[in-house]
Scaffold this motif. Sequence first.
Motif, PDB file in Angstrom:
ATOM      1  N   MET A   1       0.821  -1.185   0.000  1.00  0.00           N
ATOM      2  CA  MET A   1       0.000   0.000   0.000  1.00  0.00           C
ATOM      3  C   MET A   1       0.870   1.256   0.000  1.00  0.00           C
ATOM      4  O   MET A   1       0.600   2.203  -0.713  1.00  0.00           O
ATOM      5  N   LYS A   2       1.938   1.232   0.809  1.00  0.00           N
ATOM      6  CA  LYS A   2       2.827   2.385   0.874  1.00  0.00           C
ATOM      7  C   LYS A   2       3.539   2.611  -0.462  1.00  0.00           C
ATOM      8  O   LYS A   2       3.731   3.749  -0.880  1.00  0.00           O
ATOM      9  N   LYS A   3       3.906   1.521  -1.099  1.00  0.00           N
ATOM     10  CA  LYS A   3       4.619   1.634  -2.366  1.00  0.00           C
ATOM     11  C   LYS A   3       3.731   2.271  -3.434  1.00  0.00           C
ATOM     12  O   LYS A   3       4.191   3.116  -4.203  1.00  0.00           O
ATOM     13  N   SER A   4       2.472   1.894  -3.482  1.00  0.00           N
ATOM     14  CA  SER A   4       1.577   2.473  -4.489  1.00  0.00           C
ATOM     15  C   SER A   4       1.330   3.953  -4.229  1.00  0.00           C
ATOM     16  O   SER A   4       1.240   4.753  -5.163  1.00  0.00           O
ATOM     17  N   ILE A   5       1.240   4.354  -2.950  1.00  0.00           N
ATOM     18  CA  ILE A   5       1.063   5.776  -2.620  1.00  0.00           C
ATOM     19  C   ILE A   5       2.292   6.570  -3.041  1.00  0.00           C
ATOM     20  O   ILE A   5       2.177   7.666  -3.600  1.00  0.00           O
ATOM     21  N   ILE A   6       3.468   6.019  -2.815  1.00  0.00           N
ATOM     22  CA  ILE A   6       4.703   6.700  -3.205  1.00  0.00           C
ATOM     23  C   ILE A   6       4.774   6.852  -4.717  1.00  0.00           C
ATOM     24  O   ILE A   6       5.135   7.917  -5.235  1.00  0.00           O
ATOM     25  N   ILE A   7       4.414   5.801  -5.449  1.00  0.00           N
ATOM     26  CA  ILE A   7       4.450   5.868  -6.912  1.00  0.00           C
ATOM     27  C   ILE A   7       3.447   6.887  -7.429  1.00  0.00           C
ATOM     28  O   ILE A   7       3.762   7.693  -8.314  1.00  0.00           O
ATOM     29  N   ILE A   8       2.235   6.903  -6.889  1.00  0.00           N
ATOM     30  CA  ILE A   8       1.211   7.857  -7.320  1.00  0.00           C
ATOM     31  C   ILE A   8       1.660   9.285  -7.038  1.00  0.00           C
ATOM     32  O   ILE A   8       1.509  10.176  -7.889  1.00  0.00           O
ATOM     33  N   CYS A   9       2.229   9.536  -5.867  1.00  0.00           N
ATOM     34  CA  CYS A   9       2.696  10.881  -5.522  1.00  0.00           C
ATOM     35  C   CYS A   9       3.868  11.307  -6.409  1.00  0.00           C
ATOM     36  O   CYS A   9       3.945  12.467  -6.826  1.00  0.00           O
ATOM     37  N   THR A  10       4.770  10.385  -6.727  1.00  0.00           N
ATOM     38  CA  THR A  10       5.900  10.707  -7.592  1.00  0.00           C
ATOM     39  C   THR A  10       5.432  11.040  -8.999  1.00  0.00           C
ATOM     40  O   THR A  10       5.896  12.008  -9.610  1.00  0.00           O
ATOM     41  N   VAL A  11       4.516  10.247  -9.531  1.00  0.00           N
ATOM     42  CA  VAL A  11       3.980  10.518 -10.866  1.00  0.00           C
ATOM     43  C   VAL A  11       3.239  11.855 -10.887  1.00  0.00           C
ATOM     44  O   VAL A  11       3.388  12.649 -11.820  1.00  0.00           O
ATOM     45  N   GLY A  12       2.475  12.130  -9.851  1.00  0.00           N
ATOM     46  CA  GLY A  12       1.768  13.406  -9.769  1.00  0.00           C
ATOM     47  C   GLY A  12       2.727  14.584  -9.712  1.00  0.00           C
ATOM     48  O   GLY A  12       2.503  15.616 -10.371  1.00  0.00           O
ATOM     49  N   ALA A  13       3.796  14.464  -8.931  1.00  0.00           N
ATOM     50  CA  ALA A  13       4.786  15.536  -8.847  1.00  0.00           C
ATOM     51  C   ALA A  13       5.478  15.760 -10.189  1.00  0.00           C
ATOM     52  O   ALA A  13       5.694  16.901 -10.610  1.00  0.00           O
ATOM     53  N   LEU A  14       5.821  14.672 -10.870  1.00  0.00           N
ATOM     54  CA  LEU A  14       6.446  14.800 -12.193  1.00  0.00           C
ATOM     55  C   LEU A  14       5.503  15.460 -13.199  1.00  0.00           C
ATOM     56  O   LEU A  14       5.937  16.272 -14.021  1.00  0.00           O
ATOM     57  N   MET A  15       4.230  15.127 -13.126  1.00  0.00           N
ATOM     58  CA  MET A  15       3.266  15.751 -14.037  1.00  0.00           C
ATOM     59  C   MET A  15       3.130  17.245 -13.754  1.00  0.00           C
ATOM     60  O   MET A  15       3.011  18.051 -14.685  1.00  0.00           O
ATOM     61  N   LEU A  16       3.153  17.644 -12.482  1.00  0.00           N
ATOM     62  CA  LEU A  16       3.107  19.064 -12.144  1.00  0.00           C
ATOM     63  C   LEU A  16       4.338  19.806 -12.652  1.00  0.00           C
ATOM     64  O   LEU A  16       4.243  20.915 -13.183  1.00  0.00           O
ATOM     65  N   ILE A  17       5.499  19.177 -12.511  1.00  0.00           N
ATOM     66  CA  ILE A  17       6.740  19.803 -12.983  1.00  0.00           C
ATOM     67  C   ILE A  17       6.715  19.944 -14.500  1.00  0.00           C
ATOM     68  O   ILE A  17       7.057  20.999 -15.045  1.00  0.00           O
ATOM     69  N   LEU A  18       6.311  18.886 -15.202  1.00  0.00           N
ATOM     70  CA  LEU A  18       6.253  18.956 -16.667  1.00  0.00           C
ATOM     71  C   LEU A  18       5.224  19.971 -17.131  1.00  0.00           C
ATOM     72  O   LEU A  18       5.427  20.654 -18.140  1.00  0.00           O
ATOM     73  N   ASP A  19       4.123  20.097 -16.411  1.00  0.00           N
ATOM     74  CA  ASP A  19       3.107  21.084 -16.780  1.00  0.00           C
ATOM     75  C   ASP A  19       3.629  22.501 -16.584  1.00  0.00           C
ATOM     76  O   ASP A  19       3.337  23.392 -17.379  1.00  0.00           O
ATOM     77  N   SER A  20       4.416  22.730 -15.539  1.00  0.00           N
ATOM     78  CA  SER A  20       4.951  24.074 -15.313  1.00  0.00           C
ATOM     79  C   SER A  20       6.004  24.452 -16.356  1.00  0.00           C
ATOM     80  O   SER A  20       6.224  25.628 -16.615  1.00  0.00           O
TER      81      SER A  20
END
Length: 90
Positions: A1-20
């Motif tokens: 469960m922790k691993k999936s939360i970390i992956i989701i948060c990392t992907v979300g952060a990368l998408m925010l950076i790429l969008d900026s």
Amino acid sequence: MKKSIIIICTVGALMLILDSMNAADSLLLFLFAGIIPGTNLLIAPVDMMAATATAITIIILRLALWPRIRASLFTAPTSVPVKRTHRRAV
């Protein structure tokens, strides 16, 4: 469960950076107009269209014709008979 939360948060952060950084806009400008991001270099749109068409053709041919071509290029491995020797009791 922790691993999936970390992956989701990392992907979300990368998408925010790429969008900026307007990564999608830069990619589309590169593909359609030949504008290389971050530089003043330009590739002719006709050359970009030719490169894109070539890449798409190669991908489609790879997906459609590879099973037929693979059979003629590669042969199935053959098994080599193993010669067994008998050990003598000493």
